[in-house]
Design an enzyme around this catalytic site. Structure first.
Site, PDB file in Angstrom:
ATOM      1  N   SER A  43       6.455  -7.444   3.689  1.00  5.72           N
ATOM      2  CA  SER A  43       5.832  -7.096   4.937  1.00  5.72           C
ATOM      3  C   SER A  43       4.438  -6.115   4.643  1.00  5.72           C
ATOM      4  O   SER A  43       4.637  -5.120   4.634  1.00  5.72           O
ATOM      5  CB  SER A  43       6.759  -6.113   5.914  1.00  5.72           C
ATOM      6  N   GLN A 166      12.818  -3.067  10.526  1.00  4.62           N
ATOM      7  CA  GLN A 166      12.931  -3.591   9.271  1.00  4.62           C
ATOM      8  C   GLN A 166      13.965  -2.733   8.430  1.00  4.62           C
ATOM      9  O   GLN A 166      14.800  -3.378   7.629  1.00  4.62           O
ATOM     10  CB  GLN A 166      11.595  -3.497   8.523  1.00  4.62           C
ATOM     11  N   GLU A 288       8.558   5.454  10.044  1.00  2.00           N
ATOM     12  CA  GLU A 288       7.306   4.893   9.307  1.00  2.00           C
ATOM     13  C   GLU A 288       6.895   3.582  10.274  1.00  2.00           C
ATOM     14  O   GLU A 288       7.997   2.817  10.610  1.00  2.00           O
ATOM     15  CB  GLU A 288       8.204   4.507   7.992  1.00  2.00           C
ATOM     16  N   ASP A 315       2.329   3.441   6.793  1.00  4.63           N
ATOM     17  CA  ASP A 315       2.476   2.492   5.644  1.00  4.63           C
ATOM     18  C   ASP A 315       1.418   1.336   5.506  1.00  4.63           C
ATOM     19  O   ASP A 315       0.484   1.509   5.024  1.00  4.63           O
ATOM     20  CB  ASP A 315       3.790   1.969   5.403  1.00  4.63           C
ATOM     21  N   ARG A 369       8.661  -1.609  -3.562  1.00  6.19           N
ATOM     22  CA  ARG A 369       8.559  -2.972  -2.820  1.00  6.19           C
ATOM     23  C   ARG A 369       9.754  -3.519  -2.485  1.00  6.19           C
ATOM     24  O   ARG A 369      10.731  -3.340  -3.106  1.00  6.19           O
ATOM     25  CB  ARG A 369       7.499  -3.637  -3.373  1.00  6.19           C
ATOM     26  N   SER A 370       9.948  -4.491  -1.373  1.00  6.28           N
ATOM     27  CA  SER A 370      11.076  -5.220  -1.292  1.00  6.28           C
ATOM     28  C   SER A 370      11.473  -6.226  -2.314  1.00  6.28           C
ATOM     29  O   SER A 370      12.618  -6.579  -2.605  1.00  6.28           O
ATOM     30  CB  SER A 370      10.820  -5.821   0.168  1.00  6.28           C
ATOM     31  N   LYS A 391      11.743   6.384  -1.311  1.00  5.22           N
ATOM     32  CA  LYS A 391      12.853   5.206  -0.952  1.00  5.22           C
ATOM     33  C   LYS A 391      12.832   4.218  -2.147  1.00  5.22           C
ATOM     34  O   LYS A 391      11.736   3.987  -2.315  1.00  5.22           O
ATOM     35  CB  LYS A 391      12.365   4.773   0.469  1.00  5.22           C
TER      36      LYS A 391
END
Ligand code: 2PG
Ligand code: MG
Length: 424
Positions: A43, A166, A288, A315, A369-370, A391
């Site tokens: 994203s 998300q 966020e 973000d 990051r994912s 996170k």
């Protein structure tokens, strides 16, 4: 001290989503060698530095990074190998000039990030210090252990369920130490799995290791989290385990400007109303990307209305870009920034964005990051800069826990390091 780089090498490896990314190694003449793995988002903000992908549909569905790998091994290697640099920041400057574009699309932000991370690792190694200590020294910051934020329910672009928000994160704000915060995250995660299973939900995982049940209303997920926190013996709220949200609202904003949440179409103000009702009912302490990256008027109103009650974090809207953050601060947008090195492309520019946040009293959270690798640079970055929050996904899956485990090792070796949310 100077950096004398002898060899620069990149290879195409896989990230946690079976998608190609880069591993970069830098070597000095005396054999000191550092390595970095490059993360990748799903994203992404539209103004992020640009990842270079091959687009060759016959390999990895167009996602290959052989072009970026080639840039590291050819053009960047020529500019760095056999040369002496005053510092890692000097290497970053060279990379930025060599690329020559605002968005780093020529050589690829993924190529630049890999080299930059490895260069900072190298400088720390040559100085004989831990990376976090070296970053603190360079940034002029007070080291501090961060409060981890564990993403335990995944939706949006990170899962195939119908959940529009998300990320639903556990924030153990009341834990007395990093180790206890990690324990709280892991224990609540286990209770959540048990509760989901008991209520007949699937316990399959999304991209960041959180569960991805077929639930569409965010309030229903929040209730499950509160129950799991209680089941695990913790108090829901700021004295125990609170909750942080990343709706990643750019992803569910429609072309007509309305936000689609659990089948409803909401205006910016209606979505802010919804957040207000959520804050009234649940122990949510941080939101966020509550609105889309181009909804700046909405962001101003959301900050005005909710900024005294919760952390309002940017973000996709900020993309760790010093110029964008500066502009947003002047417009009183948000009160906090998410920090991702690959959104801007080099460590030097990231440290600059972090300094701007500190000077404006904006809080900050360092982020994975994912799509991730086992690289734990961000753990050292958050400790060295004393940002107070990180996170890195769920307290599960190797690429996620690599960061939390690095933090545990830092605290074990340096028990006197302070642990708290933000510099005070
Ligand atoms: C986010 C990130 C990380 P992605 O939106 O904050 O959780 O997701 O890396 O897909 O942009
Ligand atoms: Mg986000």
């Amino acid at each position: 001290m100077t950096l004398q780089i002898a060899q620069v090498n990149a290879v195409e490896i896989l990230d946690s989503r079976a998608c190609p990314t880069l591993a970069v190694t830098l070597t000095t003449n005396d054999g000191t060698r550092t390595r970095a793995g490059v993360p990748s988002g799903a994203s992404t903000g539209s103004r992020e530095a640009v990842e270079l992908r091959d687009g060759d549909q016959s390999r990895y569905r167009g996602q290959g990074v052989l072009g970026a790998v080639g840039h590291v091994n050819d053009e960047i290697a020529q500019a760095l190998a056999g040369h002496t640099f005053a510092s890692a920041a000097d290497v970053d400057r060279t990379l930025i000039e060599l690329d020559g574009t605002d968005t780093k699309h020529r050589l690829g932000a993924n190529a630049l990030v890999g080299v930059s991370l490895a260069a900072w690792h190298l400088e720390a190694a040559l100085a004989g210090t831990e990376l976090w200590q070296h970053l603190a020294h360079s940034a002029g910051t007070e080291p501090r252990l961060p409060v981890p934020h564990f993403n335990v329910v995944n939706g949006g672009a990170h899962a195939t369920n119908d959940l529009d928000f998300q990320e639903f994160m556990l924030a153990p704000l009341g834990a007395p130490s990093l180790a206890e915060a990690v324990r709280a995250g892991a224990e609540v995660y286990a209770q959540l799995r048990a509760r989901l299973a008991a209520e007949g939900h699937a316990t399959g995982l999304g991209d960041e290791g959180g569960f991805a049940p077929a639930i569409d209303r965010p309030e229903d997920v929040l209730q499950l989290l509160v129950d799991a926190i209680t089941d695990a013996g913790y108090t829901p709220g700021r004295d125990g385990v609170a909750i942080a949200l990343d709706p990643a609202a750019s992803e569910f904003r429609q072309p007509d400007g309305l936000y689609r949440v659990a089948g409803q179409a909401l205006s910016s103000d209606q979505l802010i109303d919804r957040y207000e009702a959520i804050i009234d009912r649940f122990p949510v302490w941080s939101i966020e990307d509550g609105l889309a990256e181009d909804d700046w008027p909405g962001w101003v109103r959301m900050t005005e209305r909710l900024g005294d009650r919760v952390q309002i974090m940017g973000d996709d809207i900020f993309v760790t870009n010093p110029a964008i953050i500066t502009e947003a601060i002047s417009k009183k947008i948000a009160n906090s920034a998410l920090i991702k090195v690959n959104q801007i492309g080099t460590v030097t520019e990231t440290l600059d964005a972090m300094r701007i946040c500190r000077e404006a009293d904006y809080t900050q959270m360092v982020s994975h990051r994912s799509g991730e690798t086992d690289d734990a640079f961000i753990a050292d970055l958050v400790v060295g800069t004393g940002s107070g929050q990180i996170k890195s996904g769920a307290p599960a899956r190797g690429e996620r826990v690599a960061k939390y485990n690095r933090l545990i090792e830092i605290t074990a070796a340096h028990p006197s390091l302070p642990y708290s949310l933000a510099a005070s």
